[in-house]
Design a protein around this motif. Structure first.
Motif, PDB file in Angstrom:
ATOM      1  N   UNK A   1      -8.734   3.457  -4.680  1.00  0.00           N
ATOM      2  CA  UNK A   1      -9.053   2.358  -3.752  1.00  0.00           C
ATOM      3  C   UNK A   1      -7.852   1.999  -2.893  1.00  0.00           C
ATOM      4  N   UNK A   2      -6.695   1.930  -3.576  1.00  0.00           N
ATOM      5  CA  UNK A   2      -5.455   1.601  -2.859  1.00  0.00           C
ATOM      6  C   UNK A   2      -5.107   2.686  -1.846  1.00  0.00           C
ATOM      7  N   UNK A   3      -5.327   3.948  -2.249  1.00  0.00           N
ATOM      8  CA  UNK A   3      -5.054   5.059  -1.309  1.00  0.00           C
ATOM      9  C   UNK A   3      -5.969   4.963  -0.091  1.00  0.00           C
ATOM     10  N   UNK A   4      -7.229   4.633  -0.346  1.00  0.00           N
ATOM     11  CA  UNK A   4      -8.173   4.520   0.775  1.00  0.00           C
ATOM     12  C   UNK A   4      -7.748   3.382   1.712  1.00  0.00           C
ATOM     13  N   UNK A   5      -7.261   2.288   1.106  1.00  0.00           N
ATOM     14  CA  UNK A   5      -6.777   1.168   1.938  1.00  0.00           C
ATOM     15  C   UNK A   5      -5.546   1.598   2.748  1.00  0.00           C
ATOM     16  N   UNK A   6      -4.685   2.371   2.108  1.00  0.00           N
ATOM     17  CA  UNK A   6      -3.470   2.844   2.803  1.00  0.00           C
ATOM     18  C   UNK A   6      -3.862   3.741   3.983  1.00  0.00           C
ATOM     19  N   UNK A   7      -4.800   4.650   3.744  1.00  0.00           N
ATOM     20  CA  UNK A   7      -5.278   5.531   4.834  1.00  0.00           C
ATOM     21  C   UNK A   7      -5.870   4.669   5.953  1.00  0.00           C
TER      22      UNK A   7
ATOM     23  N   UNK B   1       0.825  -1.212   0.000  1.00  0.00           N
ATOM     24  CA  UNK B   1       0.000   0.000   0.000  1.00  0.00           C
ATOM     25  C   UNK B   1       0.860   1.264   0.000  1.00  0.00           C
ATOM     26  N   UNK B   2       0.299   2.349  -0.563  1.00  0.00           N
ATOM     27  CA  UNK B   2       0.996   3.631  -0.566  1.00  0.00           C
ATOM     28  C   UNK B   2      -0.031   4.758  -0.500  1.00  0.00           C
ATOM     29  N   UNK B   3       0.319   5.800   0.268  1.00  0.00           N
ATOM     30  CA  UNK B   3      -0.587   6.953   0.401  1.00  0.00           C
ATOM     31  C   UNK B   3      -0.636   7.781  -0.872  1.00  0.00           C
TER      32      UNK B   3
END
Ligand code: LER
Ligand code: MN
Length: 272
Positions: A88-94, A80-82
């Motif tokens: 979607x990936x950003x939301x998972x990272x957050x 994951x990365x911000x």
């Protein structure tokens, strides 16, 4: 007064990383206390890797505080990365960082954003990546405030990120945020790669530095490389730094010797 801490990693995927103690949280806490450390910093695979009541007992029994929790497992374990281009990936990272804030917050420990900041490149411009990073730091800094802990943001050396590599650039980023609950991590290993003068860099971070990774130039424990600690210690005292100097170093030549060596250097340079 500056306080001492030592890192403990529980993340298999980070096996080659710069962490002093490994795997056995109870044994590491016991040894940290015996050596006189004030606190431990935990690098965990996720928020559920350590049972909170067990951690509370370990800290209490050993009269230790929790200095900080790392979030890098979000990157090394879950990819994951911000600053991912995928929302979607950003939301998972957050979400992952929030869960780590929820883990450390009740112990008064801030979460650290290091490798989770990601990089710019390809379809993502530097400006766009910095905007995504700003959004994430604003949101997560706000989230951390409910525990009265800051969020810690770590500028990394050029081989690990191309976003923010110096303390001065970190200060500019902090100034561009919408609130002041994000503080910088001055990792002496990253600083000695990127800065012209480490003591000047620390002075430039006055009021913004909220955590220090205490380590030598080659990422071995303090005193095992060519770092000149006199001016660094003087600069930290000059800016009134009173949070943690945490041993984030290779377990060289072994975890116990690294912990012994670091507390010796801490007592020589940073205590009092
Ligand atoms: C990464 O190089 C680092 O310094 C850590 O604190 C973040 O995981
Ligand atoms: Mn670090």
């Amino acid at each position: 007064m500056i306080k001492s801490a030592v890192t403990i990693s529980l993340v298999d995927e980070a096996r080659s990383g710069p962490f002093v103690f490994w795997d056995d949280l109870a044994a590491a806490c016991k040894r940290a206390a015996e050596l006189g450390y004030n606190a431990v910093e935990i690098f965990a695979p996720g928020p559920d890797a350590v049972d909170s009541s067990e951690l509370a007992s370990l800290l209490e029994d050993n009269k230790l505080d929790l200095a900080a929790v790392g979030t890098g497992a979000g990157m090394v374990k879950h990819g994951l990365s911000l600053t991912s281009t995928d929302a979607d990936q950003r939301a998972k990272a957050i979400g992952f960082v929030q869960s780590m804030i929820d883990f450390g917050g009740p112990f008064g420990a801030p979460a650290i954003i290091g490798s989770m900041q990601g990089k710019w490149g390809g379809e993502l411009s530097k400006d766009a990546a910095l905007n995504l990073l700003r959004d994430a730091l604003n949101q997560l800094g706000e989230y951390a405030a409910k525990y009265s802990t800051p969020l810690i943001y770590e500028p990394l050396n050029r081989y690990e990120t191309n976003l923010i590599c110096t303390v001065a650039d970190g200060v500019e980023l902090m100034k561009s945020l919408s609130m002041d609950n994000v503080k910088l991590l001055a990792d002496l290993f990253h600083l000695q790669i990127e800065e012209v003068d480490l003591a000047d860099a620390i002075r430039a971070g006055a009021g913004y530095i909220g955590h220090v990774h205490f380590v030598d130039s080659n990422r071995r424990p303090a005193g095992c490389g060519h770092m000149d600690y006199g001016p660094i210690a003087a600069a930290l005292k000059e800016i009134g730094y009173d949070r943690y100097a945490s041993a984030e170093a290779f377990p060289w030549p072994d975890p116990d010797a690294a912990a012994v060596q670091t507390i010796k250097m801490f007592n020589e340079y940073l205590q009092g």
